[in-house]
Design an enzyme around this catalytic site. Sequence first.
Site, PDB file in Angstrom:
ATOM      1  N   THR A 195       0.959  -1.624   0.246  1.00 18.99           N
ATOM      2  CA  THR A 195      -0.547   0.086  -0.586  1.00 18.99           C
ATOM      3  C   THR A 195       1.000   1.149  -0.451  1.00 18.99           C
ATOM      4  O   THR A 195       0.406   2.858  -0.462  1.00 18.99           O
ATOM      5  CB  THR A 195      -0.567   0.098   1.364  1.00 18.99           C
ATOM      6  N   GLY A 196       2.568   1.210   0.462  1.00 17.00           N
ATOM      7  CA  GLY A 196       2.854   2.458  -0.063  1.00 17.00           C
ATOM      8  C   GLY A 196       3.201   3.190  -0.970  1.00 17.00           C
ATOM      9  O   GLY A 196       2.726   2.667  -2.461  1.00 17.00           O
ATOM     10  N   ILE A 253       5.798   3.359  -3.591  1.00 15.18           N
ATOM     11  CA  ILE A 253       5.913   2.026  -4.737  1.00 15.18           C
ATOM     12  C   ILE A 253       5.590   1.351  -5.254  1.00 15.18           C
ATOM     13  O   ILE A 253       5.399   0.522  -5.358  1.00 15.18           O
ATOM     14  CB  ILE A 253       7.562   1.782  -4.632  1.00 15.18           C
ATOM     15  N   PRO A 311      -3.117  -3.493   9.877  1.00 13.21           N
ATOM     16  CA  PRO A 311      -4.874  -3.362   9.861  1.00 13.21           C
ATOM     17  C   PRO A 311      -5.049  -2.211   9.390  1.00 13.21           C
ATOM     18  O   PRO A 311      -4.207  -1.271  10.091  1.00 13.21           O
ATOM     19  CB  PRO A 311      -4.533  -4.617  11.446  1.00 13.21           C
ATOM     20  N   LYS A 367      20.448  -1.695   4.229  1.00 16.46           N
ATOM     21  CA  LYS A 367      19.924  -2.985   2.692  1.00 16.46           C
ATOM     22  C   LYS A 367      21.028  -3.644   2.712  1.00 16.46           C
ATOM     23  O   LYS A 367      20.647  -5.161   2.062  1.00 16.46           O
ATOM     24  CB  LYS A 367      19.501  -1.947   1.708  1.00 16.46           C
ATOM     25  N   CYS A 400      16.547   6.447  -9.795  1.00 20.47           N
ATOM     26  CA  CYS A 400      15.395   7.700  -9.015  1.00 20.47           C
ATOM     27  C   CYS A 400      13.795   7.093  -9.514  1.00 20.47           C
ATOM     28  O   CYS A 400      14.021   6.988 -10.719  1.00 20.47           O
ATOM     29  CB  CYS A 400      16.237   8.655  -9.636  1.00 20.47           C
ATOM     30  N   PHE A 401      13.077   7.852  -9.201  1.00 22.59           N
ATOM     31  CA  PHE A 401      11.950   6.833  -9.138  1.00 22.59           C
ATOM     32  C   PHE A 401      11.420   8.394  -9.724  1.00 22.59           C
ATOM     33  O   PHE A 401      11.516   9.809  -9.051  1.00 22.59           O
ATOM     34  CB  PHE A 401      11.047   6.841  -8.101  1.00 22.59           C
TER      35      PHE A 401
HETATM   36  N1  LIG Z   1      14.847   4.935  -5.868  1.00 20.80           N
HETATM   37  C1  LIG Z   1      14.242   5.763  -5.877  1.00 20.80           C
HETATM   38  O1  LIG Z   1      14.149   7.076  -6.248  1.00 20.80           O
HETATM   39  C2  LIG Z   1      13.588   5.634  -4.362  1.00 20.80           C
HETATM   40  C3  LIG Z   1      12.598   6.788  -3.538  1.00 20.80           C
HETATM   41  C4  LIG Z   1      11.524   6.319  -2.589  1.00 20.80           C
HETATM   42  C5  LIG Z   1      11.677   5.402  -1.520  1.00 20.80           C
HETATM   43  N2  LIG Z   1      12.449   4.127  -2.551  1.00 20.80           N
HETATM   44  C6  LIG Z   1      13.034   2.739  -1.598  1.00 20.80           C
HETATM   45  O2  LIG Z   1      11.802   2.003  -1.914  1.00 20.80           O
HETATM   46  C7  LIG Z   1      11.420   1.511  -1.439  1.00 20.80           C
HETATM   47  C8  LIG Z   1       9.695   1.627  -0.279  1.00 20.80           C
HETATM   48  O3  LIG Z   1      10.071   3.161  -0.577  1.00 20.80           O
HETATM   49  P1  LIG Z   1       8.238   3.699  -0.242  1.00 20.80           P
HETATM   50  O4  LIG Z   1       8.561   5.070   0.019  1.00 20.80           O
HETATM   51  O5  LIG Z   1       7.840   2.632  -1.411  1.00 20.80           O
HETATM   52  O6  LIG Z   1       7.569   3.086   1.257  1.00 20.80           O
HETATM   53  P2  LIG Z   1       6.826   4.214   2.205  1.00 20.80           P
HETATM   54  O7  LIG Z   1       5.672   3.919   0.843  1.00 20.80           O
HETATM   55  O8  LIG Z   1       6.932   4.986   3.283  1.00 20.80           O
HETATM   56  O9  LIG Z   1       6.717   2.592   2.617  1.00 20.80           O
HETATM   57  C9  LIG Z   1       5.983   1.556   1.773  1.00 20.80           C
HETATM   58  C10 LIG Z   1       4.925   0.257   3.508  1.00 20.80           C
HETATM   59  O10 LIG Z   1       5.653   0.214   4.743  1.00 20.80           O
HETATM   60  C11 LIG Z   1       4.991  -0.642   5.164  1.00 20.80           C
HETATM   61  N3  LIG Z   1       5.011  -0.673   6.849  1.00 20.80           N
HETATM   62  C12 LIG Z   1       5.792  -1.650   6.694  1.00 20.80           C
HETATM   63  N4  LIG Z   1       5.403  -1.477   8.647  1.00 20.80           N
HETATM   64  C13 LIG Z   1       5.428  -0.094   8.967  1.00 20.80           C
HETATM   65  C14 LIG Z   1       5.112   0.499   9.829  1.00 20.80           C
HETATM   66  N5  LIG Z   1       5.660   0.221  10.925  1.00 20.80           N
HETATM   67  N6  LIG Z   1       5.598   2.304   9.617  1.00 20.80           N
HETATM   68  C15 LIG Z   1       5.295   2.289   8.562  1.00 20.80           C
HETATM   69  N7  LIG Z   1       5.157   1.673   7.244  1.00 20.80           N
HETATM   70  C16 LIG Z   1       4.894   0.701   7.268  1.00 20.80           C
HETATM   71  C17 LIG Z   1       3.292   0.000   4.743  1.00 20.80           C
HETATM   72  O11 LIG Z   1       2.385  -0.351   4.547  1.00 20.80           O
HETATM   73  P3  LIG Z   1       1.104  -1.111   4.867  1.00 20.80           P
HETATM   74  O12 LIG Z   1       0.591  -0.264   5.624  1.00 20.80           O
HETATM   75  O13 LIG Z   1       0.469  -1.866   4.136  1.00 20.80           O
HETATM   76  O14 LIG Z   1       1.741  -2.292   6.746  1.00 20.80           O
HETATM   77  C18 LIG Z   1       3.782   1.431   3.574  1.00 20.80           C
HETATM   78  O15 LIG Z   1       3.361   1.271   2.586  1.00 20.80           O
HETATM   79  C19 LIG Z   1      12.770   1.825   0.035  1.00 20.80           C
HETATM   80  O16 LIG Z   1      13.794   0.391  -0.230  1.00 20.80           O
HETATM   81  C20 LIG Z   1      13.213   2.879  -0.540  1.00 20.80           C
HETATM   82  O17 LIG Z   1      14.256   3.666   0.391  1.00 20.80           O
HETATM   83  C21 LIG Z   1      13.437   4.564  -3.688  1.00 20.80           C
END
Ligand SMILES: NC(=O)c1ccc[n+]([C@@H]2O[C@H](COP(=O)([O-])OP(=O)(O)OC[C@H]3O[C@@H](n4cnc5c(N)ncnc54)[C@H](OP(=O)(O)O)[C@@H]3O)[C@@H](O)[C@H]2O)c1
Length: 320
Positions: free
Chosen positions: A14-15, A17, A38, A135, A156-157
């Site tokens: 649900t995050g 990416i 949940p 990581k 990069c996204f």
């Molecule tokens: N390449 C790039 O440009 C770039 C940019 C940003 C991030 N990234 C990387 O991409 C990956 C995902 O990042 P994202 O920004 O997509 O992540 P995000 O949206 O901040 O979070 C991803 C999900 O983690 C879950 N989660 C599980 N336990 C949690 C907790 N205790 N607190 C908060 N969230 C929790 C949540 O899902 P539920 O609520 O469904 O459990 C949340 O939606 C990471 O490895 C990040 O470093 C890369």
Amino acid sequence: MESELSKIVIFGGTGYIGKYMVKASVFLGHKTFVYARPITPHATPSKLQLHKEFHSMGVTIVQGEVEEHEKMVSVLRQVDVVISTFAFPQILDQLKIIHAIKVAGNIMRFLPSEFGCDEERVSPLPPFKAILENKIKIRRAIEAANIPYTFVSANCFGAYFVNYLLRPHDHHQQDHIVVYGTGQSKAVLNYEEDIGVYTIKVANDPRTLNRIVYYRPETNIISQLELISLWEQKTGRTFKRVHIPEEEMVKQSQTLPHPENIPVSVLHSLFVKGETMDFELGNDDIEASKLYPDSVFTTVDQLLDIFLIDPPQPATAAFT
Ligand SMILES: NC(=O)c1ccc[n+]([C@@H]2O[C@H](COP(=O)([O-])OP(=O)(O)OC[C@H]3O[C@@H](n4cnc5c(N)ncnc54)[C@H](OP(=O)(O)O)[C@@H]3O)[C@@H](O)[C@H]2O)c1
């Protein structure tokens, strides 16, 4: 007839990416599960809406925490492929997923939450380095557990960084755009929809077993200055470039409190040092646009066109 395609579970689906991965998985015909925390009475309307959308797409959402080992094992036993898109503060929580995968014993491929630079080929400033070290710990734990893996360096996204760098949502956009460093270093900007689709492909590809895959299409390599010029051409506007010198960024990374020191250290690595383009890919490296020559990545030029018509929303939290 039962689908022959692999069944996929996405942790963090649900995050930011993660939702692109979920949509791509369904789009490519996989039975798709999301293991999500949940829904609570405090859940945001957008989270509720996303759960509803997933249900309507046929996604099975299992509500649970990473602490619920038995629940995770029972979900894992129903799937073949595991993708994690946990945010950076939760990177080490993936040790619990690794343990559950080991116990389940049936998983054909695990893609941990990486999706940025190849953390073993860059050396960023300490605040970003600390995230990447976690990581790397996950990489080593996966290898030690003998779990079949693919590590994805998505770079990069694209929409995320177009939003961050160009601020296209700011309708009262001033006449200037901030440029980090000289603005000349190259970075790779890949559209999130493509990252979702290519990730589902590599997760199921025998050629990427126990390998790192780079998403580095030629069409998506661009510097900040080139990106701004392209945006000017498309919008017909002219922006003053306001540079933040590298020394200033290094200083901020040393003086800002944690976690505010993270974004500046990420920007420094990606756009000042240009670390994702700082090394050549050799014959032995796997690059996605070469692996799938019949598919095409959305170019940066096309991505900016998308912003002109229907701008993708910025991430709610920057640099997570
Ligand atoms: N390449 C790039 O440009 C770039 C940019 C940003 C991030 N990234 C990387 O991409 C990956 C995902 O990042 P994202 O920004 O997509 O992540 P995000 O949206 O901040 O979070 C991803 C999900 O983690 C879950 N989660 C599980 N336990 C949690 C907790 N205790 N607190 C908060 N969230 C929790 C949540 O899902 P539920 O609520 O469904 O459990 C949340 O939606 C990471 O490895 C990040 O470093 C890369």
